[in-house]
Design an enzyme around this catalytic site. Structure first.
Site, PDB file in Angstrom:
ATOM      1  N   TYR A 144      29.499 -92.022   4.424  1.00  0.00           N
ATOM      2  CA  TYR A 144      29.868 -91.089   3.345  1.00  0.00           C
ATOM      3  C   TYR A 144      31.362 -91.177   3.110  1.00  0.00           C
ATOM      4  O   TYR A 144      32.159 -91.119   4.053  1.00  0.00           O
ATOM      5  CB  TYR A 144      29.495 -89.645   3.707  1.00  0.00           C
ATOM      6  CG  TYR A 144      29.905 -88.653   2.644  1.00  0.00           C
ATOM      7  CD1 TYR A 144      29.219 -88.582   1.426  1.00  0.00           C
ATOM      8  CD2 TYR A 144      30.994 -87.794   2.837  1.00  0.00           C
ATOM      9  CE1 TYR A 144      29.599 -87.673   0.446  1.00  0.00           C
ATOM     10  CE2 TYR A 144      31.377 -86.889   1.850  1.00  0.00           C
ATOM     11  CZ  TYR A 144      30.677 -86.834   0.658  1.00  0.00           C
ATOM     12  OH  TYR A 144      31.063 -85.944  -0.316  1.00  0.00           O
ATOM     13  N   ASP A 239      38.491 -95.647   5.832  1.00  0.00           N
ATOM     14  CA  ASP A 239      38.414 -94.262   5.385  1.00  0.00           C
ATOM     15  C   ASP A 239      38.603 -93.386   6.623  1.00  0.00           C
ATOM     16  O   ASP A 239      37.696 -93.232   7.439  1.00  0.00           O
ATOM     17  CB  ASP A 239      37.068 -94.003   4.710  1.00  0.00           C
ATOM     18  CG  ASP A 239      36.935 -92.564   4.228  1.00  0.00           C
ATOM     19  OD1 ASP A 239      37.875 -91.771   4.478  1.00  0.00           O
ATOM     20  OD2 ASP A 239      35.904 -92.236   3.612  1.00  0.00           O
ATOM     21  N   LYS A 267      41.433 -83.979   5.098  1.00  0.00           N
ATOM     22  CA  LYS A 267      41.185 -83.049   6.214  1.00  0.00           C
ATOM     23  C   LYS A 267      42.446 -82.723   7.027  1.00  0.00           C
ATOM     24  O   LYS A 267      43.220 -81.890   6.587  1.00  0.00           O
ATOM     25  CB  LYS A 267      40.008 -83.569   7.043  1.00  0.00           C
ATOM     26  CG  LYS A 267      38.745 -83.641   6.153  1.00  0.00           C
ATOM     27  CD  LYS A 267      37.429 -83.876   6.830  1.00  0.00           C
ATOM     28  CE  LYS A 267      36.295 -83.730   5.814  1.00  0.00           C
ATOM     29  NZ  LYS A 267      35.513 -84.902   5.533  1.00  0.00           N
TER      30      LYS A 267
HETATM   31  C1  LIG Z   1      35.108 -85.464   4.074  1.00  0.00           C
HETATM   32  C2  LIG Z   1      35.161 -86.937   3.806  1.00  0.00           C
HETATM   33  C3  LIG Z   1      35.449 -87.459   2.543  1.00  0.00           C
HETATM   34  C4  LIG Z   1      35.583 -86.591   1.336  1.00  0.00           C
HETATM   35  O1  LIG Z   1      36.652 -85.719   1.449  1.00  0.00           O
HETATM   36  P1  LIG Z   1      36.652 -84.386   0.519  1.00  0.00           P
HETATM   37  O2  LIG Z   1      37.963 -83.747   0.817  1.00  0.00           O
HETATM   38  O3  LIG Z   1      35.462 -83.586   0.956  1.00  0.00           O
HETATM   39  O4  LIG Z   1      36.532 -84.844  -0.882  1.00  0.00           O
HETATM   40  C5  LIG Z   1      35.598 -88.818   2.412  1.00  0.00           C
HETATM   41  N1  LIG Z   1      35.452 -89.637   3.461  1.00  0.00           N
HETATM   42  C6  LIG Z   1      35.161 -89.183   4.690  1.00  0.00           C
HETATM   43  C7  LIG Z   1      35.039 -90.142   5.816  1.00  0.00           C
HETATM   44  C8  LIG Z   1      34.982 -87.812   4.895  1.00  0.00           C
HETATM   45  O5  LIG Z   1      34.651 -87.366   6.106  1.00  0.00           O
END
Ligand SMILES: *Cc1c(COP(=O)(O)O)cnc(C)c1O
Length: 425
Positions: A144, A239, A267
């Site tokens: 994701y 990511d 985050k």
């Molecule tokens: C949470 C997350 C996202 C998306 O971030 P948002 O701030 O919710 O848009 C993208 N990649 C990873 C790996 C994530 O855990």
């Protein structure tokens, strides 16, 4: 445990918002029951609108590495808010946050701040496409990366590697520019690159995939991915929206032994406020507007209040002591959760990220090997633990997060509760 006010709010919320939520997994669909409405949170605990107290093991899905309402972060946010909620102009804090981020990524020279992880990954893809002049991207089944069109794509049927949309509203034309491969499979990687390598702008992967359980990959598999990207002229995007600054000060590259070309953050770098970032070398990042011809912008990007929260959070992490504590607490919790092999449950852990896999089987490394029964058992466990005052992420596909505010006594009690309830779930 009485949650009448939460239940009433959930009904009201459903009258005004889709499913009563503003992000789908919060609706408790995967575990059953009504969502809990939080009233306040401090340290490792949250209180709901009925006055029940929970030990929080979800922690807003990862940003709160110092705990809820960490005093240094709250103070920084208060100060920044009083000086102006948004400038839409340059300010000193964003320079300092960018410098603080780059101290965690010594091989990179540039950072651009955005407002969410989704935006960071979306920008990384555009940048990779702009820099390589190529159209396709590679992602991995079950990964994701936020909700942008190109990444709401899953594996197609049979041997086809071109993706199909995992959401209505994503055009087939877009989904077909995303190639999907399984984790943990070098042969599949070789096949994908042989077939699509010359049109891949980038591969995007979490260095330690933490969005579908914790599917820790073998370093050899990641190294193969790195090599194939190089051989075919594709960029490698890590990511690190979850892993960035959570496992150490900076990214996971030194932990997995593979270096990316671009890193996306979110985050933790926002310390609980909306924030994302993309970082990399000057050669790549300077292709973004206004220097380069890849367009990207944001009214609230570099927002002074979010930046203050991010700076205060990174400042608390820089000397490494918080991460050492988190590693120790994580290891203690892991040992307390699975004191013997016959517990009917295993824990996959990296630092302060833990995945409870409620099964006798060994935890998998790829999404399609996750046992549906383990997810069902987690759902039952979730409700039982909630009633005992433990707030877990409401899905067996999600990981638990610890913070520096989680005390050893609370974690020991939590582990005992999990062992009792897992035996019944
Ligand atoms: C949470 C997350 C996202 C998306 O971030 P948002 O701030 O919710 O848009 C993208 N990649 C990873 C790996 C994530 O855990």
């Amino acid at each position: 445990m009485n949650r009448a006010r939460s239940e009433a709010l959930a009904r009201r919320a459903r009258d005004v918002s889709p499913g009563g939520v503003h992000s789908p997994v919060r609706a408790f669909t995967a575990v059953g029951g009504e969502p809990v409405f939080f009233a306040r949170a401090e340290g490792a605990h949250a209180w709901d609108v009925d006055g029940n107290r929970y030990l929080d093991l979800c922690m807003s899905w990862g940003p709160l590495v110092l705990g809820h309402a960490a005093p240094s972060v709250v103070e920084a946010v208060r100060g920044a808010a009083a000086r102006g909620l948004s400038f839409g102009a340059c300010h000193e804090g964003e320079v300092e946050l960018a410098e603080a981020i780059l101290r965690g990524f010594p091989t990179f020279q540039r950072v651009r701040l955005v407002n969410s992880g989704t935006e960071a990954v979306m920008t990384a893809l555009r940048l990779a496409r702009g820099a390589t002049g190529r159209s396709h991207v590679l992602k991995f089944d079950g990964g994701y990366h936020g909700h942008s069109d190109a990444l709401l794509v899953r594996a197609g049927s049979g041997l086809a590697t071109l993706g199909t949309a995992s959401s209505r509203g994503v055009p087939d034309e877009v989904a077909r520019t995303t190639v999907v491969a399984p984790f943990d499979d070098e042969e599949a990687l070789a096949r994908v690159f042989a077939e699509h390598g010359d049109r891949l702008a980038c591969a995007v992967v979490e260095p330690i995939p933490a969005n579908n359980g914790l599917l820790v990959q073998r370093s050899a598999w990641l190294a193969t991915l790195r090599t194939l990207c190089d051989e075919h002229g594709a960029l490698l995007v890590f990511d690190e929206v979850i892993t960035g600054f959570r496992l150490r000060y900076g990214g996971a590259a030194p932990l997995v032994g593979v270096a990316p070309d671009l890193v996306t953050l979110g985050k933790v770098v926002g310390g609980g406020m909306p924030m994302g970032a993309i970082c990399g070398g000057a050669d790549l990042l300077d292709r973004l507007a206004p220097v380069g011809d890849v367009y990207q912008a944001g009214t609230l990007s570099g927002n002074p209040v979010s930046v203050a929260a991010g700076r205060a959070t990174l400042a608390a992490l820089e000397d490494g002591r918080v991460h050492a504590t988190l590693e120790r607490r994580g290891a203690e919790l892991e040992a307390a959760l699975v004191p013997d092999a016959a517990a009917g449950m295993s824990v996959v852990r990296r630092g302060s990220i833990l995945w409870l896999y409620v099964s006798d089987a060994a935890p998998p490394r790829r999404a399609d090997a996750i046992d549906a029964e383990a997810i069902h058992r987690f759902a039952r466990l979730h409700g039982r633990l909630l009633d005992r005052g433990y707030y877990l992420p409401p899905s067996g596909h999600e990981v638990l997060f610890l913070s520096a505010a989680h005390e050893p006594e609370d974690l020991a009690a939590f582990a005992a509760a999990v062992r009792q309830e897992a035996a019944l779930a």
